[in-house]
Design a protein around this motif. Structure first.
Motif, PDB file in Angstrom:
ATOM      1  N   GLY A 165       3.307   1.214 -17.665  1.00 51.09           N
ATOM      2  CA  GLY A 165       2.799   2.455 -17.107  1.00 51.09           C
ATOM      3  C   GLY A 165       3.735   3.054 -16.066  1.00 51.09           C
ATOM      4  N   VAL A 166       4.294   2.207 -15.222  1.00 56.26           N
ATOM      5  CA  VAL A 166       5.238   2.683 -14.198  1.00 56.26           C
ATOM      6  C   VAL A 166       6.464   3.305 -14.852  1.00 56.26           C
ATOM      7  CG1 VAL A 166       6.837   1.921 -12.402  1.00 56.26           C
ATOM      8  CG2 VAL A 166       4.469   1.098 -12.391  1.00 56.26           C
ATOM      9  N   TYR A 167       7.031   2.603 -15.839  1.00 59.05           N
ATOM     10  CA  TYR A 167       8.263   3.101 -16.462  1.00 59.05           C
ATOM     11  C   TYR A 167       8.005   4.328 -17.330  1.00 59.05           C
ATOM     12  CZ  TYR A 167      10.699  -1.087 -14.827  1.00 59.05           C
ATOM     13  OH  TYR A 167      11.270  -2.062 -14.041  1.00 59.05           O
ATOM     14  N   ALA A 168       6.884   4.380 -18.034  1.00 63.62           N
ATOM     15  CA  ALA A 168       6.575   5.560 -18.838  1.00 63.62           C
ATOM     16  C   ALA A 168       6.388   6.777 -17.941  1.00 63.62           C
ATOM     17  CB  ALA A 168       5.324   5.303 -19.677  1.00 63.62           C
ATOM     18  N   GLU A 169       5.727   6.585 -16.816  1.00 59.70           N
ATOM     19  CA  GLU A 169       5.523   7.694 -15.873  1.00 59.70           C
ATOM     20  C   GLU A 169       6.865   8.220 -15.359  1.00 59.70           C
ATOM     21  OE1 GLU A 169       3.538  10.511 -13.606  1.00 59.70           O
ATOM     22  OE2 GLU A 169       2.738   9.197 -15.174  1.00 59.70           O
ATOM     23  N   ARG A 170       7.841   7.352 -15.222  1.00 64.94           N
ATOM     24  CA  ARG A 170       9.173   7.751 -14.740  1.00 64.94           C
ATOM     25  C   ARG A 170      10.065   8.274 -15.864  1.00 64.94           C
ATOM     26  NH1 ARG A 170      11.196   3.163 -10.407  1.00 64.94           N
ATOM     27  NH2 ARG A 170       9.444   3.345  -8.965  1.00 64.94           N
ATOM     28  N   GLY A 171       9.603   8.161 -17.099  1.00 62.87           N
ATOM     29  CA  GLY A 171      10.443   8.552 -18.225  1.00 62.87           C
ATOM     30  C   GLY A 171      11.548   7.562 -18.512  1.00 62.87           C
ATOM     31  N   ASP A 172      11.411   6.328 -18.036  1.00 63.52           N
ATOM     32  CA  ASP A 172      12.394   5.279 -18.299  1.00 63.52           C
ATOM     33  C   ASP A 172      11.948   4.581 -19.585  1.00 63.52           C
ATOM     34  OD1 ASP A 172      14.087   3.096 -18.360  1.00 63.52           O
ATOM     35  OD2 ASP A 172      13.916   2.659 -16.222  1.00 63.52           O
ATOM     36  N   TRP A 173      12.272   5.202 -20.722  1.00 66.40           N
ATOM     37  CA  TRP A 173      11.689   4.758 -21.990  1.00 66.40           C
ATOM     38  C   TRP A 173      12.260   3.443 -22.497  1.00 66.40           C
ATOM     39  CZ3 TRP A 173       7.232   6.568 -22.804  1.00 66.40           C
ATOM     40  CH2 TRP A 173       6.905   7.839 -22.325  1.00 66.40           C
TER      41      TRP A 173
ATOM     42  N   HIS B 154       0.822  -1.205   0.000  1.00 63.03           N
ATOM     43  CA  HIS B 154       0.000   0.000   0.000  1.00 63.03           C
ATOM     44  C   HIS B 154       0.860   1.260   0.000  1.00 63.03           C
ATOM     45  CE1 HIS B 154      -3.904  -2.037   0.849  1.00 63.03           C
ATOM     46  NE2 HIS B 154      -3.095  -2.964   1.360  1.00 63.03           N
ATOM     47  N   ASP B 155       2.058   1.194   0.589  1.00 62.95           N
ATOM     48  CA  ASP B 155       2.894   2.391   0.725  1.00 62.95           C
ATOM     49  C   ASP B 155       3.625   2.751  -0.563  1.00 62.95           C
ATOM     50  OD1 ASP B 155       2.166   2.637   3.410  1.00 62.95           O
ATOM     51  OD2 ASP B 155       3.813   1.347   4.078  1.00 62.95           O
ATOM     52  N   GLU B 156       4.046   1.752  -1.317  1.00 58.80           N
ATOM     53  CA  GLU B 156       4.793   1.997  -2.558  1.00 58.80           C
ATOM     54  C   GLU B 156       4.183   1.168  -3.676  1.00 58.80           C
ATOM     55  OE1 GLU B 156       8.753   1.059  -0.823  1.00 58.80           O
ATOM     56  OE2 GLU B 156       9.276   3.088  -1.488  1.00 58.80           O
ATOM     57  N   TYR B 157       2.939   1.484  -3.989  1.00 58.72           N
ATOM     58  CA  TYR B 157       2.167   0.696  -4.946  1.00 58.72           C
ATOM     59  C   TYR B 157       2.836   0.639  -6.314  1.00 58.72           C
ATOM     60  CZ  TYR B 157      -2.004  -1.128  -7.296  1.00 58.72           C
ATOM     61  OH  TYR B 157      -2.882  -1.908  -8.004  1.00 58.72           O
ATOM     62  N   TYR B 158       3.471   1.734  -6.728  1.00 60.06           N
ATOM     63  CA  TYR B 158       4.031   1.825  -8.077  1.00 60.06           C
ATOM     64  C   TYR B 158       5.513   1.464  -8.145  1.00 60.06           C
ATOM     65  CZ  TYR B 158      -0.433   3.948  -9.090  1.00 60.06           C
ATOM     66  OH  TYR B 158      -1.791   4.156  -9.219  1.00 60.06           O
ATOM     67  N   ASP B 159       6.021   0.848  -7.117  1.00 59.72           N
ATOM     68  CA  ASP B 159       7.375   0.298  -7.166  1.00 59.72           C
ATOM     69  C   ASP B 159       7.369  -0.872  -8.157  1.00 59.72           C
ATOM     70  OD1 ASP B 159       9.764  -1.137  -6.693  1.00 59.72           O
ATOM     71  OD2 ASP B 159       9.803  -0.548  -4.587  1.00 59.72           O
ATOM     72  N   PRO B 160       8.209  -0.828  -9.193  1.00 60.01           N
ATOM     73  CA  PRO B 160       8.170  -1.917 -10.182  1.00 60.01           C
ATOM     74  C   PRO B 160       8.459  -3.283  -9.600  1.00 60.01           C
ATOM     75  CG  PRO B 160      10.070  -0.483 -10.550  1.00 60.01           C
ATOM     76  CD  PRO B 160       9.200   0.204  -9.547  1.00 60.01           C
ATOM     77  N   ARG B 161       9.141  -3.348  -8.469  1.00 59.27           N
ATOM     78  CA  ARG B 161       9.432  -4.646  -7.864  1.00 59.27           C
ATOM     79  C   ARG B 161       8.152  -5.402  -7.507  1.00 59.27           C
ATOM     80  NH1 ARG B 161      13.493  -2.965  -3.144  1.00 59.27           N
ATOM     81  NH2 ARG B 161      11.922  -1.290  -3.013  1.00 59.27           N
ATOM     82  N   ASN B 162       7.060  -4.674  -7.316  1.00 58.11           N
ATOM     83  CA  ASN B 162       5.781  -5.314  -7.002  1.00 58.11           C
ATOM     84  C   ASN B 162       5.252  -6.163  -8.150  1.00 58.11           C
ATOM     85  OD1 ASN B 162       5.670  -3.985  -4.492  1.00 58.11           O
ATOM     86  ND2 ASN B 162       4.661  -2.209  -5.393  1.00 58.11           N
ATOM     87  N   SER B 163       5.771  -5.946  -9.344  1.00 58.05           N
ATOM     88  CA  SER B 163       5.309  -6.682 -10.525  1.00 58.05           C
ATOM     89  C   SER B 163       6.271  -7.765 -10.972  1.00 58.05           C
ATOM     90  CB  SER B 163       5.086  -5.699 -11.689  1.00 58.05           C
ATOM     91  OG  SER B 163       4.008  -4.831 -11.425  1.00 58.05           O
TER      92      SER B 163
END
Length: 281
Positions: free
Chosen positions: A201-209, A85-94
């Motif tokens: 979505g996570v990486y695009a939001e971070r600009g990690d293209w 819940h605290d770091e929902y958009y951490d890519p490690r969650n996927s």
């Protein structure tokens, strides 16, 4: 996934029917893009240990809903899997290896662990591509037991399901027929592409293209004619100054989805990919 088997081959997945796409193996294949030294047998072993711990308990319980309760209590209370819940958009969650290691995930990755354990115990637990958060479902005598893996496998009743879905269908009331359609089991291919789109979505939001493009490319390994993934990869290529790839993907997207709401904007990007002298060929 057989303990001796290697991970599947990206280039062979498109030819498989949905039921033949290995769920765990392909999820670990996604993770190996980010963790090239990943050992799939290690994580298959984690699942086998979960199953070994649970089997005596499950075999002593007669009813499927009670069996499922025991599985959830073991995974979420004893082992400690939980929604991040605290770091929902951490890519490690996927990435499934990280989910096994950290015991943290998002709904779809936790659902995958839940499904793999339950299925190895003979329970036909399926995923549900519910709008918003991914869910799981188990057929029971009087219908379906629908659960939320992000919240410790909590069961959801019909009223809550309708309220959760309502904002995603224009705020309209949801009748039984529509809800039944929403609760249809997700195929392995649908689950894996949803995982990849989450990462994109996570990486695009971070600009990690570079990573965003990789995720869109992997969707296309599963669904070669997926218009959304072609658009996403093409736009990522444009950000990476790869004009030729952007032209091919965006042009293909417009052929497949000429009336899409974003088609005018994509045409502008296609013009940019075709004319900007600062871009690379």
């Amino acid at each position: 996934m057989d303990h001796e088997s290697p991970l599947p081959d990206w280039d062979r997945l498109a030819a498989l029917d949905d039921a033949s796409v290995p769920l765990l193996g392909t999820a670990l294949l996604i993770a190996r893009d980010e963790y090239p030294d990943l050992d799939p047998c290690q994580y298959d072993g984690v699942l086998q240990r979960h199953v070994a711990q649970l089997r005596p308990r499950i075999e002593a319980i007669p009813l499927w809903p009670l069996k499922m309760l025991a599985i959830n209590e073991y995974l979420f209370d004893e082992v400690g899997y939980s929604g991040n819940h605290d770091e929902y958009y951490d890519p490690r969650n996927s990435y499934l290896n990280e989910v096994f290691e950290r015991r943290l995930g998002i709904p779809i990755s936790l659902a995958l662990v839940q499904m793999e354990v339950a299925r190895r115990l003979g329970m036909p637990l399926d995923g549900v591509s519910f709008p918003g958060h991914f869910l799981v479902r188990l057929p029971v005598d009087d219908g379906l037991l629908v659960m939320d893996p992000f919240n410790r496998g909590r069961p959801l009743d019909v009223d809550e399901l309708r309220e959760r879905a309502r904002p995603h269908v224009g705020g309209n009331a949801i009748d039984d027929h529509v809800l039944q359609q929403i609760l249809h089991p997700a195929s392995h291919r649908a689950i894996l592409t949803r995982m990849l789109r989450n990462l994109h979505g996570v990486y695009a939001e971070r600009g990690d293209w570079a990573r965003a493009v990789r995720c869109a490319d992997r969707v296309l390994k599963l669904l070669p004619e997926d218009a959304e993934a072609l658009r996403d990869r093409g736009l990522g290529y444009l950000q990476l100054d790869y004009r030729r790839g952007a032209r091919q993907d965006l042009g293909r997207y417009l052929l497949l989805a000429p009336d899409a709401p974003d088609a005018p904007a994509v045409r502008e990007y296609l013009i940019e990919a075709s004319t900007d002298p600062g871009r690379l060929n």
